[in-house]
Enzyme design. Structure first.
Site, PDB file in Angstrom:
ATOM      1  N   HIS A   1       5.470   7.206 -11.992  1.00  0.00           N
ATOM      2  CA  HIS A   1       6.512   6.168 -11.920  1.00  0.00           C
ATOM      3  C   HIS A   1       7.512   6.340 -13.052  1.00  0.00           C
ATOM      4  O   HIS A   1       8.709   6.202 -12.862  1.00  0.00           O
ATOM      5  CB  HIS A   1       5.888   4.772 -12.009  1.00  0.00           C
ATOM      6  CG  HIS A   1       5.405   4.265 -10.695  1.00  0.00           C
ATOM      7  ND1 HIS A   1       5.679   2.997 -10.234  1.00  0.00           N
ATOM      8  CD2 HIS A   1       4.666   4.852  -9.742  1.00  0.00           C
ATOM      9  CE1 HIS A   1       5.121   2.840  -9.048  1.00  0.00           C
ATOM     10  NE2 HIS A   1       4.496   3.947  -8.732  1.00  0.00           N
TER      11      HIS A   1
ATOM     12  N   ASP B   1      10.379   9.304 -19.908  1.00  0.00           N
ATOM     13  CA  ASP B   1      10.872   8.842 -21.206  1.00  0.00           C
ATOM     14  C   ASP B   1      10.230   7.527 -21.644  1.00  0.00           C
ATOM     15  O   ASP B   1      10.747   6.816 -22.493  1.00  0.00           O
ATOM     16  CB  ASP B   1      12.396   8.683 -21.165  1.00  0.00           C
ATOM     17  CG  ASP B   1      12.836   7.556 -20.241  1.00  0.00           C
ATOM     18  OD1 ASP B   1      11.986   7.017 -19.498  1.00  0.00           O
ATOM     19  OD2 ASP B   1      14.028   7.213 -20.264  1.00  0.00           O
TER      20      ASP B   1
ATOM     21  N   SER C   1      10.160   4.768 -20.372  1.00  0.00           N
ATOM     22  CA  SER C   1      10.909   3.540 -20.091  1.00  0.00           C
ATOM     23  C   SER C   1      10.035   2.520 -19.353  1.00  0.00           C
ATOM     24  O   SER C   1      10.254   1.312 -19.463  1.00  0.00           O
ATOM     25  CB  SER C   1      12.165   3.847 -19.278  1.00  0.00           C
ATOM     26  OG  SER C   1      11.851   4.641 -18.157  1.00  0.00           O
TER      27      SER C   1
ATOM     28  N   THR D   1     -18.743 -21.132 -14.597  1.00  0.00           N
ATOM     29  CA  THR D   1     -18.641 -21.665 -13.241  1.00  0.00           C
ATOM     30  C   THR D   1     -17.446 -21.035 -12.519  1.00  0.00           C
ATOM     31  O   THR D   1     -17.352 -21.081 -11.303  1.00  0.00           O
ATOM     32  CB  THR D   1     -18.490 -23.206 -13.272  1.00  0.00           C
ATOM     33  OG1 THR D   1     -18.334 -23.695 -11.948  1.00  0.00           O
ATOM     34  CG2 THR D   1     -17.262 -23.649 -14.075  1.00  0.00           C
TER      35      THR D   1
END
Ligand SMILES: *[C@@H]1O[C@H](CO)[C@@H](O)[C@H](O)[C@H]1NC(C)=O
Ligand SMILES: *[C@@H]1O[C@H](CO)[C@@H](O)[C@H](O)[C@H]1NC(C)=O
Ligand SMILES: *[C@@H]1O[C@H](CO)[C@@H](O)[C@H](O)[C@H]1NC(C)=O
Ligand SMILES: *[C@@H]1O[C@H](CO)[C@@H](O)[C@H](O)[C@H]1NC(C)=O
Ligand SMILES: *[C@@H]1O[C@H](CO)[C@@H](O)[C@H](O)[C@H]1NC(C)=O
Ligand SMILES: *[C@@H]1O[C@H](CO)[C@@H](O)[C@H](O)[C@H]1NC(C)=O
Ligand SMILES: *[C@@H]1O[C@H](CO)[C@@H](O)[C@H](O)[C@H]1NC(C)=O
Length: 506
Positions: free
Chosen positions: A63, A71, A73, A374
């Site tokens: 991706h 890079d 990003s 719970t």
């Protein structure tokens, strides 16, 4: 002389060019010689905690490279929720991929600060997960720098859709300088290496289309061909849109997730605590954002977490209560300070009491807070010993109801996929009620540290009381939560009011 100087300048220029402008396998050989072994160690450790690390890291790399280039990003966190990872396509990006890079970066920074980019660490970590999953290994070209743009709006159209045709797949890979063969090799990695289901079970189109079928058949029949093509494709993928030389920057791989995952070391009883971390963290981020919009820099993240916790309990049918406020946010967040401060799933009553007492919580508080089991789920590992290796004479823990043990064995067979999780309260897992205590009375506590509350005579009566009397449980729970909310709080002039819950104020 003139000529020699000219030649020298030219050579120097060439060397600088190479050093500054191109990827190279030896990029850090002087500045961070142990880089590869550091990353390898972190990745191995992370895979031992959760298998999801493997597909998650691979996917993250893919991706990242396809959007803005390799890079890093994709690692950026934006306070506005509009960074690359916030795009709708991010849904397949599991927290463990991010966490792998964060952890590797942390380990690398310890040895060679501010030298190695997040983009290179992601590339190296990706090679490691493939190799450690039994795939091929290869030399990774290095020298990427981290990009300066990360926008959700720039993701759409840059990643292949699951339903894409061969033509669409080829087009999107070609944009990234990758051939059809590269594309098939990279797709194959996904199913073959990771799911171990054999090649191309999901990528039907690659097999059905006559233009790609021969390559698929070749890769299916000749693992050597597949490995070679995969390595070629991964190296090419690692070159997509890279920033080198003076472009981009060398960055921390997102302080936010770092703090987030450290906080969530609190999920002690799960070997896959990282997948649980995301949602709780996200809840606080979102609440903080909404609060900042109305009253900026006034309310601490610690207070928001306390309020959000009360609200999720109430929404699940539990008690509501007034939350004491005025906490300030701490200035220290270190993974190394977690160990020994959280209860373990195999603790006995003495150990539980000791660790709660350190936090000014009584045995009754501890039992009431355990009632929070719970809700929620656990992966299999923390209780697997109770099913398969309890003792030489009794592989199944005798304090576990035999029918429940059988059911757990079916859900959690030996060598179960570490992603599988079971409800901690098998009867009403989404309701905050006292059924957890009723379960303990009939030997249906999931962890040793749950069941011991009933088996140990020193705590048994409280469990029976909470099992019989929901009002008493809820009252004790509110008392305990209020006391819990006072533990080690910073008030007055200590700490700070964090602007971004995921990072210390600058
Ligand atoms: C993924 O994107 C959605 C919006 O498309 C956003 O709400 C969500 O927070 C993002 N998830 C992560 C883990 O970044
Ligand atoms: C794939 O699915 C998306 C959304 O579900 C749709 O917009 C797109 O047209 C589909 N593409 C093909 C080739 O069917
Ligand atoms: C593809 O390769 C060309 C030539 O090497 C290069 O200029 C271009 O930036 C590359 N594209 C990407 C997306 O990496
Ligand atoms: C997750 O749990 C494991 C084992 O319980 C622990 O060693 C690890 O530090 C935890 N990691 C995080 C990030 O919470
Ligand atoms: C609880 O565990 C600790 C540490 O293993 C041990 O020293 C202690 O004797 C145990 N206590 C009981 C009551 O079993
Ligand atoms: C629960 O216990 C309280 C005393 O703590 C008592 O007043 C109440 O009647 C009990 N409720 C039930 C349902 O037994
Ligand atoms: C426990 O309570 C004492 C007395 O109120 C206080 O000084 C101490 O800081 C508390 N400990 C924690 C961990 O909150």
């Amino acid at each position: 002389m003139e000529v020699r100087t000219g030649l020298m300048l030219f050579l120097v220029f060439m060397i600088l060019q190479k050093g500054e402008g191109q990827l190279s396998e030896t990029f850090y050989s002087k500045t961070c010689p142990k880089l590869e072994s550091i990353v390898k160690q972190v990745v191995a450790n992370k895979i031992s905690q959760t298998f999801v690390t493997i597909p998650a890291t691979l996917r993250l790399f893919f991706h990242d490279c396809f959007v803005e280039g390799c890079d890093a990003s994709v690692l950026i966190a934006s306070p506005n929720g509009d960074a690359e990872k916030d795009a709708p396509d991010n849904l397949s990006l599991a927290g463990d991929g991010f966490d792998t890079v964060i952890k590797a970066k942390q380990a690398v920074e310890n040895k060679c600060p501010r030298v190695v980019s997040c983009a290179d660490i992601l590339a190296l970590a990706t090679k490691e997960v493939v190799a450690q999953a039994g795939g091929p290994s290869w030399k990774v070209e290095l020298g990427r720098r981290d990009g300066l743009i990360s926008q959700a709006s720039r993701v759409a159209g840059n990643l292949p859709e699951p339903n894409a045709t061969l033509i669409q797949l080829n087009a999107i890979f070609a944009k990234n300088n990758l051939t059809q063969t590269d594309m098939i090799a990279l797709s194959g990695a996904h199913t073959n290496l990771v799911a171990k289901k054999g090649l191309f079970t999901s990528d039907e189109v690659l097999f059905t289309n006559p233009a790609s079928q021969p390559t698929v058949i070749d890769f299916a029949q000749n693992p050597g061909d597949f490995n070679a093509a995969f390595i070629t494709a991964m190296r090419k993928l690692g070159r997509v849109g890279v920033k080198t030389g003076k472009a981009g920057q060398i960055r921390g791989c997102d302080a936010s997730v770092m703090i987030a995952s450290r906080n969530h070391d609190a999920e002690k009883d799960s070997s896959d605590n990282l997948s649980l971390a995301g949602d709780g963290f996200d809840t606080v981020i979102k609440a903080k954002k909404a609060v900042e919009a109305k009253c900026p820099k006034v309310v601490s993240c610690a207070d928001i977490l306390a309020i959000a916790t009360r609200d999720v309990i109430a929404l699940a049918g539990g008690p509501s209560y007034k939350v004491e406020l005025g906490r300030r946010d701490g200035l220290v967040s270190q993974a190394s300070r977690v160990a020994g401060n959280l209860p373990e799933p195999n603790f006995n009553l003495t150990q539980l009491n000791t660790i709660f007492a350190k936090n000014n919580l009584s045995q009754t508080d501890m039992i009431a807070l355990s009632g929070a089991h719970t809700l929620g789920f656990s992966h299999c590992k923390p209780f697997a010993n109770r099913l398969y290796s309890f003792s030489p004479s009794s592989p199944v823990d005798p304090d576990l109801d035999p029918t429940y043990a059988e059911q757990l064995k079916q859900d959690c067979p030996p060598n179960v996929d570490p992603r599988i999780a079971v409800d901690m309260d098998p009867r009403t897992p989404r309701k905050f009620d006292n059924v957890y205590f009723k379960n303990l009375v009939v030997k249906k506590g999931l962890f040793t540290s749950d069941q011991v509350l009933f088996t140990d005579p020193a705590s048994k009566q409280t469990v029976i009381d909470f099992a019989k009397n929901q009002t008493n449980f809820k009252a004790a729970f509110v008392t305990a939560m209020t006391k819990l909310g006072r533990v080690g709080v910073k008030t007055g002039k200590t700490g700070e009011i964090r602007v971004d819950c995921t990072a210390f104020n600058a």
